[in-house]
Design a protein around this motif. Structure first.
Motif, short mmCIF file in Angstrom:
data_model
loop_
_atom_site.label_atom_id
_atom_site.label_comp_id
_atom_site.label_asym_id
_atom_site.label_seq_id
_atom_site.Cartn_x
_atom_site.Cartn_y
_atom_site.Cartn_z
N ASP A 199 -23.18 -35.26 8.85
CA ASP A 199 -22.37 -35.23 10.07
C ASP A 199 -21.76 -33.83 10.22
OD1 ASP A 199 -20.91 -36.11 12.30
OD2 ASP A 199 -19.18 -36.62 11.05
N PHE B 92 -29.87 -32.93 17.98
CA PHE B 92 -30.23 -34.19 17.34
C PHE B 92 -31.36 -34.85 18.12
CE2 PHE B 92 -26.62 -34.74 14.34
CZ PHE B 92 -25.87 -33.63 14.70
N GLU C 2 -33.77 -37.81 18.86
CA GLU C 2 -33.69 -39.26 18.63
C GLU C 2 -34.85 -39.79 17.79
OE1 GLU C 2 -32.99 -41.89 21.95
OE2 GLU C 2 -31.14 -40.80 22.47
N GLU D 175 -34.63 -39.39 13.99
CA GLU D 175 -33.37 -39.87 13.40
C GLU D 175 -32.31 -38.77 13.32
OE1 GLU D 175 -33.73 -42.34 9.95
OE2 GLU D 175 -35.72 -43.01 10.56
N GLY D 176 -32.27 -37.95 14.35
CA GLY D 176 -31.22 -36.94 14.43
C GLY D 176 -31.59 -35.58 13.88
N GLY E 109 -30.27 -31.82 13.53
CA GLY E 109 -28.84 -32.10 13.36
C GLY E 109 -28.08 -30.98 12.66
N GLN F 112 -24.79 -31.86 20.00
CA GLN F 112 -23.45 -32.30 19.62
C GLN F 112 -22.67 -31.10 19.11
OE1 GLN F 112 -23.51 -35.81 17.13
NE2 GLN F 112 -25.30 -36.60 18.21
N SER G 269 -20.63 -34.07 23.37
CA SER G 269 -22.08 -34.21 23.26
C SER G 269 -22.70 -34.29 24.65
CB SER G 269 -22.45 -35.44 22.42
OG SER G 269 -22.12 -36.60 23.12
#
Ligand code: IMP
Length: 223
Positions: free
Chosen positions: A36, A64, A66, A69-70, A73, A105, A166
């Motif tokens: 994160d 990220f 989709e 799975e991100g 990131g 993000q 975001s």
């Protein structure tokens, strides 16, 4: 004076739209490994505050995807430097069916050495150290399996206020000359971020949204 901690001139230009007189602090803080953005930005803000000795704002952002799975990131910077954005776009086009959704993000982390009054926005107090000392379950911040070490490292932790933004979009073939980073391959409402003016990007972007929240809060905080 508020120092915006980044080595990226593109980010500074966008920040100035929201904050008059913000000065860049060209300081490369340690990016801990985490899934994160928040713990990375919070630790960066503490480190930068100790270095600068005045109020600091750290910005950590990422793309990220989709269907991945991100990914990339929190690893967006490393992936941009190694693979490059054209390869990321080709990888997404090969592996994922349209519409190839993704989001940008951004987490802004503010630290000025003082505590914050209670508010709905998250505050990272790193009080996991106190929890660990009291024998409660500590949080494994960086996901390396050693929660106790994370807690100990933050024993002298300073409170950090976090602001998130975001924006959703999709990955497309590169278009446009503006912006920076992944902007040419990120399309929002039919336009890539690299095709937008700075104002247009700021109005919808992850950073613009986080900055709008921060600027409103900071107006009351500033002496
Ligand atoms: P950092 O937050 O500076 O570590 O950025 C992480 C990665 O995301 C870098 O590869 C940046 O180029 C990219 N990035 C961050 N914000 C943006 C943006 O607004 N547009 C495009 N790429 C971005």
């Amino acid at each position: 004076m508020l120092r915006y901690v980044t080595t990226n001139a593109g980010k500074v230009r966008e920040a100035r739209e929201y904050l008059d007189g913000v000065e860049q602090l060209n300081y490369d803080y340690t990016e801990v490994q985490a899934s994160d953005l928040a713990p990375i930005a919070a630790r960066g803000a503490r480190e930068a505050y100790r270095y600068a000795g005045e109020p600091v704002l750290v910005d950590d952002a990422g793309l990220f995807v989709e269907g991945f799975e991100g990914f990339p990131g929190p690893y967006s910077s490393y992936v941009e430097e190694t693979l490059g954005i054209d390869a990321v776009q080709r990888l997404v086009a090969t592996e994922i069916d349209a519409p190839r959704r993704a989001s940008f993000q951004c987490v802004l982390a503010y630290c000025d050495g003082d505590d914050f009054a209670a508010s709905p926005d998250p505050v990272d107090r790193a009080d996991r150290s106190a929890a660990a000392a009291a024998g409660a379950a500590a949080v494994d911040e960086d996901g390396n399996g050693d929660a106790a070490a994370d807690a100990a490292a933050d024993a002298d932790a300073l409170p950090v206020k976090l602001f998130r933004g975001s924006v959703r979009g999709r990955i497309v073939e590169p278009r446009g000359e503006g912006g920076f980073g992944y902007d040419p391959i990120f399309e929002h409402d039919g336009t890539t971020f690299a095709e937008m003016t700075a104002d247009e990007k700021n109005a919808v972007s992850h950073r613009g949204r986080a900055f709008a929240k921060f600027a409103e809060w900071f107006e009351d905080r500033a002496p």
